[in-house]
Design a protein around this motif. Structure first.
Motif, short mmCIF file in Angstrom:
data_model
loop_
_atom_site.label_atom_id
_atom_site.label_comp_id
_atom_site.label_asym_id
_atom_site.label_seq_id
_atom_site.Cartn_x
_atom_site.Cartn_y
_atom_site.Cartn_z
N SER B 44 0.83 -1.26 0.19
CA SER B 44 0.12 0.07 0.08
C SER B 44 1.00 1.05 0.18
O SER B 44 0.65 2.16 -0.75
CB SER B 44 -1.02 -0.08 1.11
OG SER B 44 -1.71 -1.07 1.39
N ASP B 169 -5.31 -0.49 -5.01
CA ASP B 169 -4.75 -1.22 -3.74
C ASP B 169 -5.79 -2.32 -3.42
O ASP B 169 -6.57 -1.88 -2.60
CB ASP B 169 -4.38 0.08 -2.61
CG ASP B 169 -3.77 -0.68 -1.64
OD1 ASP B 169 -3.22 -1.75 -1.85
OD2 ASP B 169 -3.53 0.21 -0.42
N GLU B 170 -5.31 -3.54 -3.63
CA GLU B 170 -6.17 -4.43 -3.05
C GLU B 170 -7.74 -4.39 -3.47
O GLU B 170 -8.61 -4.48 -2.69
CB GLU B 170 -6.47 -4.86 -1.58
CG GLU B 170 -4.89 -5.23 -1.13
CD GLU B 170 -4.84 -5.53 0.34
OE1 GLU B 170 -5.85 -5.99 1.12
OE2 GLU B 170 -3.84 -5.21 1.00
MG MG Z 1 -2.22 -2.53 2.04
#
Ligand code: MG
Ligand code: ATP
Lengths: 271, 259, 268
Positions: B44, B169-170
């Motif tokens: 991240s 991000d994810e």
């Molecule tokens: Mg993360």
């Protein structure tokens, strides 16, 4: 408005928002003359304001400090006493005014009406009434404060008693507890933390209210404020204003901290 | 379409934690890159520095030759779109308004503060919503949609920016397997058709193998693997998630399932 | 090791037992303080008890409300409502400007955050009637002084409420707006206010309600509205008039109260 429009299906601003905005503007325009707001007033109004603020830039009258302290103490004492009396009165009144704890629906209705009556008028009106009943001094102030506070506090207590789930009440009743026991053991412990938070708000409010009761001769710092205003003693006015600001802010900070701790369970009020 | 050049990037958080340690990486324009790594690896942090949501302690990030820094922040963000794990939609606004927020960087006038947008923005937003298959939900409130649909709104918002790159991000960590596949397919197709560079972090190695052009493995703020999916063998996989699987290698697959 | 744990356990048990024992101490302390206060304030409850019959007589004077001057009263009540409304609108404008600056996770700079927070605190700290007193001295008698006083005081309240609501919004939403390159004002307009729209309306109605109550006594310091009329009636011992005025004020306040709680309910 051809090219730009709003993100709604028809491109117009949302209906209810437009209605509120249009009505508000209309109301403001219609009532402007009633509250003596005019273009002239706004354009020329700031001059006297600046002049007045200029008056406030004086060295404080230090000789007044002792009396100021005494009056501030009186204000705080009135707040504390009125809040304490109101708390004592509010607990039984609140129980009577709670739908699930009141002995009779009729009592409940009457109590609710009485409480909303007590809340309807500001402290100052009651202070005015009580002053003409019992004379000048802190007593009518305390009475007025306590009266209105009961209106708020008992309503709050009643509501939190109502919110506490029926389960808790049935739990106690199933063990054969009476009404009073039910209230003491099932309702009060659960409602207390909430109540502590409210108490802090009320103290906060009452301190501010106590500071103005003197305007009608009901004790506290407000009286000095009016007198100094009449005598144009700006050196005192500024001291009074600052000390009220300081004490209110102090209580505000303290109660903010306490409230946070109560919410986070660091202070267990139930003991 | 933009290349992303990261040069000896390091990030130390205020509490002294070193999340990225001298990391260098070049990402080709129009490619689909997946970043893998155990929790706390710094995925991240890396992705957020590309959009300027975190500022690097040292080193540089350049997107299409534009360096990410305070002066360029606005234009970087205008061209680098973010897609979040939690979607981060304004829940009480309509889907359309949420997508239109993607246009805000290009609309500086006071009119935008009054929610006024020009016709062309509506066209762009509508096209983005069609692209993600949500043209029927245009006037629904964002929080009335399912998770997968909300993430597609998030992607539509990114598309409305007409970005050069999308950083995700994810993006599928809060979604069920089917919606996850839909969202990843969507991201890959966008990458292919519109030539938008996509960098996504994932926790599912299988998805990475299926969708990525290139896999970057990260651990403890460093790149520990870099190559095409074919090179990312199961032994690579085990060593990437090593600290979780050290003791019982046979259970690696199990451990990964929970990673 | 075990021993120290045991003794720690012991200490814990002791700590747990204590507060229960302290309760009577606290209670008596509070009672002593309250008693001191009554002495200090010269409040004699026995005269109060003795005066109960007098009180009955006193309140009976309010029994026959005199509505002969009703048109004046109604006009003044309208003025009171207008004062409250103008005050609320100004307060709303000021607090909408200040609240985003005073919300920790939205404020552009920690210094701006502190400054605007302090400003809101300051506005809130001064009671509105004292402010009205000051503004009457500054710009003369009339409702304008009351409006300014109400706006300042309640802008402090609204600003604090709004700022706290804005702080409770999920930070990711603000971040998303930042990430698309939106400016501060755009973030506030698109991620801030819409996320707290319900609270916004609720607090505003609450403040409107409160301002009607407050405006009804502004007249006592010459800041317009029905309050002056009440003051005069009592000063002239015209309890019948005072009674009529109070009935009118109570009616209006209760109507407004019901209206705003109806609106609040409809919102949820
Ligand atoms: Mg993360
Ligand atoms: N704001 C912060 N302040 C201090 N430390 C932080 C901060 N944000 C992240 N970290 C730390 O930096 C490290 C890397 O965090 P990061 O969020 O980049 O990991 P990640 O690879 O995305 O993990 P995950 O898969 O769980 O999302 C973590 O150890 C985390 O604790």
């Amino acid at each position: 408005m051809q090219k730009w429009h709003w993100p709604t299906p028809n491109g117009l601003p949302p209906f209810h928002i437009s209605i509120v905005v249009i009505c508000s503007i209309l109301l403001l325009a219609l009532s402007a003359s009633m509250v003596e707001i005019s273009y002239n007033r706004i354009v020329n109004g700031w001059r006297p304001m600046v002049d007045f603020l200029g008056h406030l830039l004086v060295t404080p009258d230090w000789s007044y400090l002792g009396q100021l302290g005494a009056k501030m103490l009186e204000t705080v004492e009135m707040t504390v006493l009125a809040t304490a009396i109101a708390t004592i009165v509010s607990v039984p009144v609140g129980i009577l005014a709670a739908e699930n704890a009141s002995p009779h629906p009729f009592v409940y209705r009457i109590m609710r009406e009485v409480l909303s009556f007590a809340r309807a008028l500001p402290e100052l009106v009651w202070a005015l009434v009580f002053v003409s009943a019992v004379g000048l001094g802190p007593l009518p102030g305390v009475m007025a404060l306590a009266f209105v506070t009961v209106g708020f506090m008992a309503k709050f207590i009643a509501e939190s008693i109502e919110v506490v789930g029926k389960g808790a009440v049935e739990g106690i009743q199933s063990t054969g507890g009476g009404r009073l026991q039910t209230i003491m053991f099932a309702i009060m412990p659960q409602a207390l933390p909430d109540f502590a938070g409210t108490l802090l708000y009320i103290l906060d409010h009452n301190l501010r209210a106590a500071a103005i009761l003197g305007l009608v001769g009901a004790g506290g710092i407000g009286y000095d404020m009016v007198i100094s205003m009449r005598m144009f003693e700006y050196d005192r006015i500024i001291m009074i204003a600052i000390s009220i600001y300081l004490i209110v802010t102090l209580l505000d900070r303290l109660s903010d901290k306490l409230r946070k701790r109560i919410i986070h369970g660091k202070v267990n009020v139930i003991r | 379409m933009a290349s992303i050049k990261i040069n000896s990037l390091a990030k130390t958080y205020d509490n002294g934690f070193q999340a990225l340690q001298c990391l260098s990486l070049d990402i080709d324009p129009g490619s689909f890159t997946v970043i893998l790594g155990p929790s706390g690896a710094g995925k991240s942090t890396l992705l957020r520095t590309i959009n300027g949501l975190e500022t690097a302690t040292s080193g540089t990030v350049c997107v299409s030759n534009l360096q990410v820094n305070k002066q360029n922040l606005k234009s970087i963000r205008e061209h680098v779109a973010m897609v979040f794990q939690q979607f981060n939609l304004v829940s009480r606004l309509s889907v359309m308004t949420n997508v239109l927020t993607g246009r805000l960087a290009k609309r500086h006038s006071l009119l935008s503060l009054l929610y006024l947008f020009p016709k062309e923005d509506y066209a762009i937003a509508l096209k983005a919503l069609e692209r993600v298959g949500l043209e029927e939900k245009v006037w629904h409130r964002a929080d009335k949609l399912s998770g997968g649909q909300q993430q597609r709104v998030g992607i539509a918002r990114a598309l409305a920016q007409e970005p050069l790159a999308i950083i995700a991000d994810e993006p599928v960590a809060s979604l069920d397997p089917r919606s996850s596949k839909e969202v990843l397919t969507l991201l890959r197709d966008i990458c292919r058709e519109m030539n938008i560079t996509v960098v996504a972090s994932l926790h599912q190695v299988d998805f990475a193998r299926e969708y990525a052009d290139r896999i970057i493995g990260m651990n403890a703020g460093r790149i520990v693997f870099d190559g095409p999916p074919s090179a990312f063998t199961s032994s690579q996989e085990i060593s990437l998630y090593q600290h979780e699987t050290m003791e019982v290698k046979e259970d690696a697959k199990m451990a990964l399932a929970y990673a | 090791m075990v021993k120290s744990m045991l003794s720690a356990n012991h200490a814990m048990a002791g700590l747990e037992g204590r507060p229960r024992n302290l309760f009577p101490v606290w209670l008596s302390l509070i009672l002593i303080v309250l008693w001191r206060i009554t002495v200090d304030l010269d409040i004699d409850f026995s005269t109060l008890a003795y005066g109960v019959s007098d009180m009955g007589e006193y309140f009976s004077r309010y029994r026959t409300p005199d509505f002969s001057r009703i048109s004046t009263y109604l006009e003044l009540i309208l003025q009171t409502l207008a004062t409250a409304f103008w005050g609320t609108v100004f307060a709303l404008i000021v607090s909408v400007v200040l609240a985003p600056l005073a919300a920790r996770n939205l404020s552009p700079h920690p210094l701006i955050y502190r400054l605007s927070r302090e400003m809101l605190n300051f506005m809130r700290a001064m009671p509105d009637l004292l402010l009205a007193l000051l503004f009457v001295a500054a710009i003369g008698l009339g409702p304008l002084a009351g409006i300014i006083a109400l706006s300042i005081h309640t802008a402090g309240f609204l600003g604090k409420f709004f700022a706290e609501s804005l702080e409770r919004v999920d930070g990711g939403v603000y971040e998303a707006l930042e990430a698309v390159g939106a400016g501060f004002l755009q973030t506030v307009m698109f991620a801030g206010w819409p996320s707290i729209n319900r609270e916004f309306v609720g607090y505003t109605l609450y403040i409107m309600d409160r301002n009607v109550r407050a405006a009804s006594v502004l007249g006592l310091v010459g800041a317009g509205g029905i309050g002056l009329e009440l003051n005069e009636a009592l000063a002239l011992f015209r309890y019948d008039r005072a009674s009529a005025i109070m009935i009118l004020i109570i009616t209006v306040i209760i109507v407004i109260d019901h209206l705003s709680s109806y609106l609040r309910k409809k919102l949820n």
